[in-house]
Design an enzyme around this catalytic site. Structure first.
Site, PDB file in Angstrom:
ATOM      1  N   GLY A   1      19.501  17.586  62.220  1.00 61.36           N
ATOM      2  CA  GLY A   1      20.661  17.901  63.067  1.00 61.36           C
ATOM      3  C   GLY A   1      20.333  18.471  64.435  1.00 61.36           C
ATOM      4  O   GLY A   1      21.148  19.195  65.007  1.00 61.36           O
TER       5      GLY A   1
ATOM      6  N   ASN B   1      20.223  16.790  67.192  1.00 55.36           N
ATOM      7  CA  ASN B   1      21.211  16.206  68.124  1.00 55.36           C
ATOM      8  C   ASN B   1      22.556  16.907  67.994  1.00 55.36           C
ATOM      9  O   ASN B   1      23.240  17.146  68.988  1.00 55.36           O
ATOM     10  CB  ASN B   1      21.360  14.704  67.874  1.00 55.36           C
ATOM     11  CG  ASN B   1      20.301  13.901  68.608  1.00 55.36           C
ATOM     12  OD1 ASN B   1      20.285  13.836  69.826  1.00 55.36           O
ATOM     13  ND2 ASN B   1      19.377  13.313  67.853  1.00 55.36           N
TER      14      ASN B   1
ATOM     15  N   ILE C   1      28.143   2.641  57.594  1.00 58.27           N
ATOM     16  CA  ILE C   1      29.590   2.822  57.681  1.00 58.27           C
ATOM     17  C   ILE C   1      30.254   1.474  57.359  1.00 58.27           C
ATOM     18  O   ILE C   1      29.881   0.453  57.938  1.00 58.27           O
ATOM     19  CB  ILE C   1      29.947   3.265  59.128  1.00 58.27           C
ATOM     20  CG1 ILE C   1      29.372   4.650  59.429  1.00 58.27           C
ATOM     21  CG2 ILE C   1      31.418   3.224  59.386  1.00 58.27           C
ATOM     22  CD1 ILE C   1      29.949   5.770  58.623  1.00 58.27           C
TER      23      ILE C   1
ATOM     24  N   ASN D   1      26.961   6.042  67.981  1.00 58.85           N
ATOM     25  CA  ASN D   1      25.717   6.315  67.265  1.00 58.85           C
ATOM     26  C   ASN D   1      24.598   6.536  68.275  1.00 58.85           C
ATOM     27  O   ASN D   1      24.593   5.931  69.337  1.00 58.85           O
ATOM     28  CB  ASN D   1      25.378   5.093  66.388  1.00 58.85           C
ATOM     29  CG  ASN D   1      24.075   5.259  65.635  1.00 58.85           C
ATOM     30  OD1 ASN D   1      23.829   6.291  65.001  1.00 58.85           O
ATOM     31  ND2 ASN D   1      23.212   4.253  65.689  1.00 58.85           N
TER      32      ASN D   1
ATOM     33  N   HIS E   1      20.487   6.114  68.671  1.00 60.76           N
ATOM     34  CA  HIS E   1      19.364   5.415  68.040  1.00 60.76           C
ATOM     35  C   HIS E   1      18.106   5.653  68.879  1.00 60.76           C
ATOM     36  O   HIS E   1      18.164   5.582  70.113  1.00 60.76           O
ATOM     37  CB  HIS E   1      19.680   3.916  67.946  1.00 60.76           C
ATOM     38  CG  HIS E   1      18.628   3.156  67.215  1.00 60.76           C
ATOM     39  ND1 HIS E   1      18.554   3.136  65.824  1.00 60.76           N
ATOM     40  CD2 HIS E   1      17.578   2.425  67.657  1.00 60.76           C
ATOM     41  CE1 HIS E   1      17.517   2.411  65.463  1.00 60.76           C
ATOM     42  NE2 HIS E   1      16.904   1.974  66.547  1.00 60.76           N
TER      43      HIS E   1
ATOM     44  N   GLU F   1      17.016  12.322  73.824  1.00 64.96           N
ATOM     45  CA  GLU F   1      18.233  12.159  73.018  1.00 64.96           C
ATOM     46  C   GLU F   1      19.159  13.351  73.219  1.00 64.96           C
ATOM     47  O   GLU F   1      20.377  13.204  73.297  1.00 64.96           O
ATOM     48  CB  GLU F   1      17.881  12.035  71.528  1.00 64.96           C
ATOM     49  CG  GLU F   1      17.189  10.743  71.155  1.00 64.96           C
ATOM     50  CD  GLU F   1      16.982  10.617  69.650  1.00 64.96           C
ATOM     51  OE1 GLU F   1      17.906  10.920  68.882  1.00 64.96           O
ATOM     52  OE2 GLU F   1      15.875  10.216  69.250  1.00 64.96           O
TER      53      GLU F   1
END
Ligand code: GAR
Length: 192
Positions: free
Chosen positions: A12, A14, A90, A104, A106, A176
């Site tokens: 976690g 991000n 999903i 999302n 990636h 990110e």
């Protein structure tokens, strides 16, 4: 206030970047709920920040996982759902219901090194095995494919001599943590 739901499966970091920037006011949104598909540190981070956190065990719920997620994010009335290191797929029903409201992150420059089985450290191993000179990260809308939705933003990262997958992963992760909040800010601005 723009409300966000975050789905996680791992550490976690991000998620933390979003929490930090929303709490400092840099990001004009509120993380309303965090859902993990397994026990993970991401959900712990949410609880530490005073955010509602749920674990919906993918192994128990199986095909019902997305319905269970849907119930929570509908109740919380979120404006955007973020997959931040979320490893379950999903399903179509969920994607169609939340069209253009799921994004999302990636860890590669999609469309390169995406698709089924490409997640986490495997992505960086594949980048190095392919002899790429640059990698990076991508934020994209989620459609019914895997890593195939419309790209919102990307950041490039150089691949350096002697990089191991772990070293490259760390360097990409730093980017990110900037790219995801920037992408959310862009969406908030567009939807105002
Ligand atoms: C991140 O590198 C993210 O891009 C990746 O998992 C990591 C999660 O880290 N996601 C994927 O590979 C999805 N295909 P975090 O839990 O520390 O945010």
């Amino acid at each position: 206030m723009f409300k966000i739901g975050v789905l996680v499966s791992g550490g976690g970091s991000n998620l933390q970047s979003i929490i930090d920037k929303s709490q400092s006011g840099e990001l004009q949104c509120k993380v309303e709920v965090v859902i993990g598909d397994r026990e993970c540190y991401g959900v712990e981070r949410a609880k530490k920040a005073g955010i509602d956190g749920y674990i919906l065990d993918r192994k128990v719920l199986k095909k019902e996982l997305c319905r269970a997620i849907d119930k929570i994010v509908t109740e919380k009335d979120v404006d955007l759902i973020i997959l931040a290191g979320f490893l379950s797929i999903i399903d179509e029903e969920f994607v169609n219901k939340w069209k253009e409201k799921i994004i999302n992150i990636h860890p590669s420059l999609l469309p390169k090194f995406g698709g089924p089985g490409m997640y986490g450290i495997k992505v960086h191993e594949a980048v190095l095995n392919a002899g790429e000179k640059e990698s990076g990260c991508t934020v994209h809308y989620v459609d019914t494919g895997v890593d195939s939705g419309e790209i919102i933003a990307q950041k490039k990262v150089a691949v350096l001599e002697g990089d191991t997958p772990e070293v490259l992963q760390k360097r990409v992760l730093v980017e990110e943590h900037k790219l995801l909040p920037e992408s959310i800010a862009k969406i908030i601005l567009e939807r105002k």
